[in-house]
Design a protein around this motif. Structure first.
Motif, PDB file in Angstrom:
ATOM      1  N   ARG A 124      17.719 -34.686 -15.918  1.00 16.48           N
ATOM      2  CA  ARG A 124      19.285 -34.479 -16.130  1.00 16.48           C
ATOM      3  C   ARG A 124      19.621 -33.499 -14.774  1.00 16.48           C
ATOM      4  NH1 ARG A 124      22.466 -33.697 -21.537  1.00 16.48           N
ATOM      5  NH2 ARG A 124      21.684 -35.779 -21.719  1.00 16.48           N
ATOM      6  N   ALA A 125      19.067 -32.258 -14.814  1.00 21.25           N
ATOM      7  CA  ALA A 125      19.191 -31.252 -13.747  1.00 21.25           C
ATOM      8  C   ALA A 125      18.961 -32.030 -12.239  1.00 21.25           C
ATOM      9  CB  ALA A 125      18.191 -30.466 -13.718  1.00 21.25           C
ATOM     10  N   ARG A 126      18.112 -32.919 -12.123  1.00 20.41           N
ATOM     11  CA  ARG A 126      17.948 -33.871 -10.627  1.00 20.41           C
ATOM     12  C   ARG A 126      18.919 -34.721 -10.562  1.00 20.41           C
ATOM     13  NH1 ARG A 126      15.053 -31.529  -6.986  1.00 20.41           N
ATOM     14  NH2 ARG A 126      12.612 -31.167  -7.560  1.00 20.41           N
ATOM     15  N   GLU A 127      19.740 -34.984 -11.417  1.00 23.66           N
ATOM     16  CA  GLU A 127      20.879 -35.987 -11.307  1.00 23.66           C
ATOM     17  C   GLU A 127      22.284 -35.243 -10.932  1.00 23.66           C
ATOM     18  OE1 GLU A 127      21.522 -38.072 -15.018  1.00 23.66           O
ATOM     19  OE2 GLU A 127      19.710 -38.923 -14.801  1.00 23.66           O
ATOM     20  N   VAL A 128      22.173 -34.081 -10.982  1.00 22.04           N
ATOM     21  CA  VAL A 128      23.478 -33.196 -10.607  1.00 22.04           C
ATOM     22  C   VAL A 128      23.358 -32.777  -9.253  1.00 22.04           C
ATOM     23  CG1 VAL A 128      24.709 -30.894 -11.105  1.00 22.04           C
ATOM     24  CG2 VAL A 128      23.392 -32.444 -13.072  1.00 22.04           C
ATOM     25  N   ALA A 157      10.188 -35.064 -11.676  1.00 18.36           N
ATOM     26  CA  ALA A 157      11.335 -36.021 -11.859  1.00 18.36           C
ATOM     27  C   ALA A 157      12.032 -36.545 -10.596  1.00 18.36           C
ATOM     28  CB  ALA A 157      12.372 -35.012 -12.804  1.00 18.36           C
ATOM     29  N   VAL A 158      11.503 -35.974  -9.525  1.00 13.25           N
ATOM     30  CA  VAL A 158      12.152 -36.281  -8.159  1.00 13.25           C
ATOM     31  C   VAL A 158      12.116 -37.725  -7.928  1.00 13.25           C
ATOM     32  CG1 VAL A 158      12.019 -36.066  -5.651  1.00 13.25           C
ATOM     33  CG2 VAL A 158      11.572 -34.125  -7.268  1.00 13.25           C
ATOM     34  N   ASP A 159      11.009 -38.307  -8.167  1.00 16.00           N
ATOM     35  CA  ASP A 159      11.079 -39.872  -7.959  1.00 16.00           C
ATOM     36  C   ASP A 159      11.823 -40.666  -8.873  1.00 16.00           C
ATOM     37  OD1 ASP A 159       7.674 -39.852  -6.812  1.00 16.00           O
ATOM     38  OD2 ASP A 159       9.407 -39.468  -5.579  1.00 16.00           O
ATOM     39  N   ALA A 160      11.941 -40.350 -10.157  1.00 12.58           N
ATOM     40  CA  ALA A 160      12.611 -40.746 -11.113  1.00 12.58           C
ATOM     41  C   ALA A 160      14.352 -40.762 -11.109  1.00 12.58           C
ATOM     42  CB  ALA A 160      11.936 -40.793 -12.452  1.00 12.58           C
TER      43      ALA A 160
END
Length: 227
Positions: free
Chosen positions: A96-100, A154-157
């Protein structure tokens, strides 16, 4: 930008180990809130080749100042609490953090007692690191390492954040909470000892990516109602 915030760390060695942990996963933003003993040589010893992360670490007197410009905040705790923000496992929180789009903070408590209730409620999400039910307490630097690893993986996803709207900061949301309390008190809806404050914090913690315009709309409605 991902930042790692250590609240009231007691042992400088853990500060250095945390700096090393985040650097190995490609991060560099370390914030210290009222450290008990820092700077200290033990921090440098444990940081090994992450001395640059230590040198650039910012120090704050209280948590609020360290996260007020963030658009999402995640508090780490091994203990479940009835009146807590939304609870996520660490892998879900990292995704979730990586989507922000905007600054995001992961907040860690001190080695002895963890985060206080006030520190926890200053954040939007409560994060657990799944561990043994018989012994679930991780060392501070170990917890930082797990979170940094999950964020790295989580970067790639990560799903690119397509919305262009500006997200609400912690300071924006705290302003909304204060406005809600004013309206609830003046209208007689909220008794002095009411736990509504915790309820609406819990409610809004379930809304990921709350936008600044949305907060302003709610505050505009409250302003009109107060008249």
């Amino acid at each position: 930008m991902i930042r790692f915030v250590l609240c009231r760390p007691q042992h400088p060695g853990n500060i250095g180990a945390a700096a090393r942990a985040i650097k190995t996963m490609g991060f560099s933003d370390l914030r210290l809130v009222a450290p008990e003993r820092y700077p200290a040589p033990e921090a440098q010893w444990m940081a090994t080749n992450a001395g640059d992360v230590l040198e650039s670490a910012r120090i704050y007197p209280a948590l609020k100042e360290s996260i007020e410009d963030c658009v999402a905040t995640f508090a780490l705790s091994a203990r479940g609490r009835e009146w807590s923000p939304q609870v996520l496992d660490v892998r879900t929180a990292a995704a979730r953090a990586r989507e922000v789009e905007g600054d995001v903070a992961f907040v860690f408590g001190n080695e002895q007692a963890g985060l206080t209730n006030d520190e926890l409620f200053a954040c939007q999400n409560l994060v657990h690191i799944p561990a043994s039910k018989g012994f679930s307490s991780l060392n501070l630097a170990q917890a930082v390492q797990v979170v940094a690893y999950e964020l790295h993986m989580a970067v790639d996803a990560a799903i690119p954040f397509a919305r262009s709207e500006r997200l609400a900061t912690v300071d924006d949301i705290e302003g909304l909470y204060a406005h809600l309390e004013e309206a609830a008190t003046q209208s007689g809806f909220m008794a002095p000892q009411s736990r509504l404050r915790e309820r609406w914090r819990r409610l809004f913690s379930r809304v990921p990516g709350l936008e600044r315009e949305e907060v302003n709309i709610l505050r505009g409605l409250l302003k009109a109602l107060l008249k």
